[in-house]
Design a protein around this motif. Sequence first.
Motif, PDB file in Angstrom:
ATOM      1  N   LEU A   1       0.726  -0.951   0.069  1.00  0.00           N
ATOM      2  CA  LEU A   1      -0.030   0.062  -0.009  1.00  0.00           C
ATOM      3  C   LEU A   1       0.989   1.322  -0.015  1.00  0.00           C
ATOM      4  CD1 LEU A   1      -2.863  -1.005   2.422  1.00  0.00           C
ATOM      5  CD2 LEU A   1      -2.967  -0.560  -0.025  1.00  0.00           C
ATOM      6  N   LYS A   2       2.006   1.194   0.365  1.00  0.00           N
ATOM      7  CA  LYS A   2       2.896   2.348   0.480  1.00  0.00           C
ATOM      8  C   LYS A   2       3.735   2.598  -0.952  1.00  0.00           C
ATOM      9  CE  LYS A   2       4.248   1.942   5.605  1.00  0.00           C
ATOM     10  NZ  LYS A   2       5.415   1.769   6.216  1.00  0.00           N
ATOM     11  N   LEU A   3       3.591   1.710  -1.830  1.00  0.00           N
ATOM     12  CA  LEU A   3       4.068   2.046  -3.001  1.00  0.00           C
ATOM     13  C   LEU A   3       3.400   2.762  -3.826  1.00  0.00           C
ATOM     14  CD1 LEU A   3       5.262  -1.667  -3.732  1.00  0.00           C
ATOM     15  CD2 LEU A   3       6.786  -0.139  -2.677  1.00  0.00           C
TER      16      LEU A   3
ATOM     17  N   ALA B   1      -1.173   3.229  -5.642  1.00  0.00           N
ATOM     18  CA  ALA B   1      -2.228   4.643  -5.552  1.00  0.00           C
ATOM     19  C   ALA B   1      -3.647   4.419  -5.799  1.00  0.00           C
ATOM     20  CB  ALA B   1      -1.682   5.854  -6.406  1.00  0.00           C
ATOM     21  N   LYS B   2      -4.107   3.320  -6.760  1.00  0.00           N
ATOM     22  CA  LYS B   2      -5.615   3.166  -6.969  1.00  0.00           C
ATOM     23  C   LYS B   2      -6.023   2.429  -5.812  1.00  0.00           C
ATOM     24  CE  LYS B   2      -8.519   1.146 -10.467  1.00  0.00           C
ATOM     25  NZ  LYS B   2      -8.393   0.482 -11.838  1.00  0.00           N
ATOM     26  N   GLU B   3      -5.186   1.461  -5.345  1.00  0.00           N
ATOM     27  CA  GLU B   3      -5.795   0.833  -4.389  1.00  0.00           C
ATOM     28  C   GLU B   3      -6.007   1.526  -2.961  1.00  0.00           C
ATOM     29  OE1 GLU B   3      -6.882  -3.057  -2.449  1.00  0.00           O
ATOM     30  OE2 GLU B   3      -6.303  -2.233  -4.461  1.00  0.00           O
TER      31      GLU B   3
ATOM     32  N   ARG C   1      -9.296   3.756  -3.288  1.00  0.00           N
ATOM     33  CA  ARG C   1     -10.251   2.832  -3.092  1.00  0.00           C
ATOM     34  C   ARG C   1     -10.685   2.664  -1.601  1.00  0.00           C
ATOM     35  NH1 ARG C   1     -14.536   1.355  -2.364  1.00  0.00           N
ATOM     36  NH2 ARG C   1     -15.319  -0.804  -3.008  1.00  0.00           N
ATOM     37  N   LEU C   2      -9.345   2.341  -0.977  1.00  0.00           N
ATOM     38  CA  LEU C   2      -9.670   2.201   0.471  1.00  0.00           C
ATOM     39  C   LEU C   2     -10.127   3.291   1.171  1.00  0.00           C
ATOM     40  CD1 LEU C   2      -9.283  -0.111   2.608  1.00  0.00           C
ATOM     41  CD2 LEU C   2      -6.635   0.631   2.728  1.00  0.00           C
ATOM     42  N   SER C   3      -9.298   4.308   0.901  1.00  0.00           N
ATOM     43  CA  SER C   3      -9.555   5.803   1.582  1.00  0.00           C
ATOM     44  C   SER C   3     -11.038   6.167   1.326  1.00  0.00           C
ATOM     45  CB  SER C   3      -8.539   6.654   1.204  1.00  0.00           C
ATOM     46  OG  SER C   3      -8.852   7.115  -0.020  1.00  0.00           O
TER      47      SER C   3
END
Length: 198
Positions: A183-185, A189-191, A194-196
């Motif tokens: 997730l830090k990579l 960014a898309k993931e 989506r999560l946020s």
Amino acid sequence: GLEGTGHHAFSSMFTVCEKKNLCEVERKITELTMNFTGGRQNLMHGLFGAVDSGLSFELALATKLALKEVAKRDGDHLYFLGLGRSSSSGMLSYPNFDGKLKPLDHPDLYQFALLAEEAGIDFRVIVLQRNGYDVLKSVERRHFGNEAEPKIMIDNAAVLYTQLALIDPHFYYCIQYEDLVKLKLPSAAKERARLSTF
């Protein structure tokens, strides 16, 4: 998530969120949901605790009232359940600690979603997934259970799946354990977006 899926790592991630005042851990409702009165080996009491204590009307009412109190708070809030590492309630995994009827000691997402909806709370579920081999290795490494543990995990995975099937897919989001570290990579960014916005 299912015990062994890595939700402790998930909890650590959201601890940072809490420290930065971007989210809050709601321990009172978590403990109303499941509560250990005399240690993890003893009978669990709570709305979705041990089956042999039954689904208590009083606990259901107390949980609903607590949810309504949360809904009345001023401003926008993001609360997490089951991530507070509470010694008296655990992290709401499947199964949740040991108990006398361990295979049956798990939360009920569907019933909780109904209570949250009635209280006017936008209830969402993040499901952490992991392959079966790594789940069992994680459980074995921490010396949980006995030779019946694989069967208990399979049953609880089926319970979680069934409960999710009763909820609108828009209200839960599944993420793989292996993807947490990614997730830090920049490529994630898309993931993250989506999560946020989930």
